[in-house]
Design a protein around this motif. Structure first.
Motif, short mmCIF file in Angstrom:
data_model
loop_
_atom_site.label_atom_id
_atom_site.label_comp_id
_atom_site.label_asym_id
_atom_site.label_seq_id
_atom_site.Cartn_x
_atom_site.Cartn_y
_atom_site.Cartn_z
N TYR A 37 23.99 -94.91 36.54
CA TYR A 37 25.28 -94.81 37.20
C TYR A 37 25.04 -94.28 38.61
N ARG A 38 26.03 -94.40 39.46
CA ARG A 38 25.90 -93.83 40.80
C ARG A 38 27.26 -93.31 41.27
N GLN A 39 27.17 -92.36 42.18
CA GLN A 39 28.38 -91.77 42.73
C GLN A 39 28.17 -91.52 44.22
N ALA A 40 28.98 -92.20 45.01
CA ALA A 40 28.96 -92.01 46.46
C ALA A 40 30.00 -90.96 46.83
N GLU A 44 34.39 -92.33 42.64
CA GLU A 44 34.13 -91.99 41.25
C GLU A 44 32.75 -92.51 40.85
N ARG A 45 32.21 -91.89 39.83
CA ARG A 45 30.93 -92.35 39.31
C ARG A 45 31.13 -93.73 38.68
N GLU A 46 30.21 -94.65 38.97
CA GLU A 46 30.33 -96.01 38.47
C GLU A 46 29.05 -96.47 37.78
N PHE A 47 29.23 -97.37 36.84
CA PHE A 47 28.11 -97.96 36.13
C PHE A 47 27.36 -98.90 37.07
N GLY A 110 20.52 -86.33 38.51
CA GLY A 110 20.76 -87.24 39.63
C GLY A 110 19.67 -87.22 40.67
N THR A 111 19.53 -88.33 41.37
CA THR A 111 18.58 -88.43 42.47
C THR A 111 19.26 -89.18 43.61
N GLN A 112 19.07 -88.70 44.82
CA GLN A 112 19.76 -89.26 45.99
C GLN A 112 19.04 -90.50 46.50
#
Length: 117
Positions: A37-40, A44-47, A110-112
């Motif tokens: 998943y990712r969140q910018a 919102e966090r997205e798949f 998480g990782t950026q």
């Protein structure tokens, strides 16, 4: 207790590539389902992508054809090969793993990933 750790994030130019890895520790069971998943910022966090039952890979439309998700050779590992990266791919990328479903799965820290000229 299962812990997931993501590695491989960083800074890359548009069009570049990165490979993310996720590994689990503290687990005595195989995580049937694992996903990214990712969140910018401000979103919102997205798949993004995941590997589900029988090894089926699924992708968000925004990354199809550019990202490849796979299970690693070690148990409870997940990889994400990202190519043709765009500035809009910039986000914190999270790994999630679960037993039979991601609904109640465990998150990594998480990782950026930053894509900038």
């Amino acid at each position: 207790q299962v812990q997931l750790v993501e590695t491989g994030g960083g800074l890359v130019q548009p069009g570049g590539s990165l490979r993310l890895s996720c590994s689990a520790s503290g687990s005595v069971r195989t995580l049937d389902v694992m996903g990214w998943y990712r969140q910018a910022p401000g979103n919102e966090r997205e798949f993004v992508a995941g590997v589900f039952g029988r090894g089926e890979a699924k992708y968000a439309d925004s990354v199809k054809g550019r990202f490849t998700v796979s299970r690693g050779s070690a148990r409870n590992t997940l990889l994400l090969q990202m190519a043709s990266l765009r500035p809009e791919d910039t986000a914190v990328y999270y790994c999630k793993g679960g037993i039979k479903s991601l609904s109640n799965g465990v998150w990594g820290q998480g990782t950026q990933v930053t894509v900038v000229s």
